[in-house]
Write an enzyme that holds these catalytic residues in place. Structure first.
Site, PDB file in Angstrom:
ATOM      1  N   GLU A  38       0.856  -1.178   0.000  1.00  0.00           N
ATOM      2  CA  GLU A  38       0.000   0.000   0.000  1.00  0.00           C
ATOM      3  C   GLU A  38       0.893   1.230   0.000  1.00  0.00           C
ATOM      4  O   GLU A  38       1.927   1.254   0.664  1.00  0.00           O
ATOM      5  CB  GLU A  38      -0.919  -0.001   1.221  1.00  0.00           C
ATOM      6  CG  GLU A  38      -2.034  -1.022   1.108  1.00  0.00           C
ATOM      7  CD  GLU A  38      -2.449  -1.584   2.444  1.00  0.00           C
ATOM      8  OE1 GLU A  38      -1.851  -1.193   3.471  1.00  0.00           O
ATOM      9  OE2 GLU A  38      -3.360  -2.432   2.474  1.00  0.00           O
TER      10      GLU A  38
ATOM     11  N   TYR B  84       7.397   1.947  -7.697  1.00  0.00           N
ATOM     12  CA  TYR B  84       6.721   0.654  -7.731  1.00  0.00           C
ATOM     13  C   TYR B  84       6.232   0.315  -9.134  1.00  0.00           C
ATOM     14  O   TYR B  84       6.353  -0.835  -9.585  1.00  0.00           O
ATOM     15  CB  TYR B  84       5.561   0.648  -6.736  1.00  0.00           C
ATOM     16  CG  TYR B  84       5.992   0.894  -5.306  1.00  0.00           C
ATOM     17  CD1 TYR B  84       7.169   0.333  -4.805  1.00  0.00           C
ATOM     18  CD2 TYR B  84       5.251   1.705  -4.458  1.00  0.00           C
ATOM     19  CE1 TYR B  84       7.579   0.568  -3.508  1.00  0.00           C
ATOM     20  CE2 TYR B  84       5.651   1.943  -3.151  1.00  0.00           C
ATOM     21  CZ  TYR B  84       6.817   1.372  -2.681  1.00  0.00           C
ATOM     22  OH  TYR B  84       7.222   1.606  -1.398  1.00  0.00           O
TER      23      TYR B  84
END
Length: 201
Positions: A106, A118
């Site tokens: 998250e 990411y």
């Protein structure tokens, strides 16, 4: 720079970075100690000149197909030089050794720097948790990585010959230099160590 597995002896250094990076919702020493000692967790630290400048954690239950990135933290002075990517890669390598298929994390919706990192490694957005980060009232973006696909891409990158594409065109992977991360922005995650979402950027 030395990257190595973390131990309980690193707790004081880790907590110093934890409080500096997450002043409003840092984990307690007891919670962090439990994480470091858990057989389901795997933590790694980065040292420079004998000083701890970063740490990261993975939760991957033995035999499970899914794993969660718990936290990635780099000291402010050491950011922007690829150390965050190196820590992320170390966690993903460990997840692969544990035969994980999918890795979740998250990230704060107001943190485009972390999201870019990411995404560059192959994570994709799969959902959102409204107002997840408190007391800041910020949404969490849930991201997922197909770890086997990530590992295959690294293997392909490693097979690129030295006389292949120009450095600027070569995909990042084993055998190629890791690009420096852009200057990150602090973020924080849940105060419950069994969930993901803490990050230095």
């Amino acid at each position: 720079m030395v990257t190595r597995p973390a131990t309980v002896a690193d707790l004081d250094g880790i907590m110093a970075l934890e409080h500096a990076s997450f002043p409003t919702d840092a984990w307690s020493p007891a919670m962090m100690r439990e994480e470091l000692a858990s057989p389901h967790g795997w933590y790694v630290v980065v040292e420079e000149a004998g000083r701890l400048v970063g740490y990261a954690g993975l939760r991957a239950v033995r035999g499970a197909r899914d794993a969660d990135i718990q936290t990635i933290t780099i000291s402010e002075a050491a950011r922007g030089r690829g150390r965050g990517r190196a820590l992320l890669t170390a966690l993903l390598d460990e997840a692969a050794r544990r035969q994980v298929h999918d890795v979740f994390l998250e990230v704060r919706a107001d943190n485009p720097v972390a999201q870019k990192l990411y995404l560059s490694e192959g994570f994709v957005e799969v959902g959102r948790r409204p107002r997840y980060y408190q007391p800041d009232d910020v949404d969490a973006i849930v991201m997922q990585l197909d770890l086997r696909g990530w590992a295959d891409r690294r293997t392909e990158a490693a097979s690129v010959p030295a006389f292949g594409p120009a450095e600027s065109d070569r995909p990042h992977g084993i055998g190629s230099a890791a690009p420096a991360d852009p200057e990150p922005l602090p973020s924080s995650g849940s105060a419950t160590p069994t969930t993901t979402g803490k990050g230095w950027c």
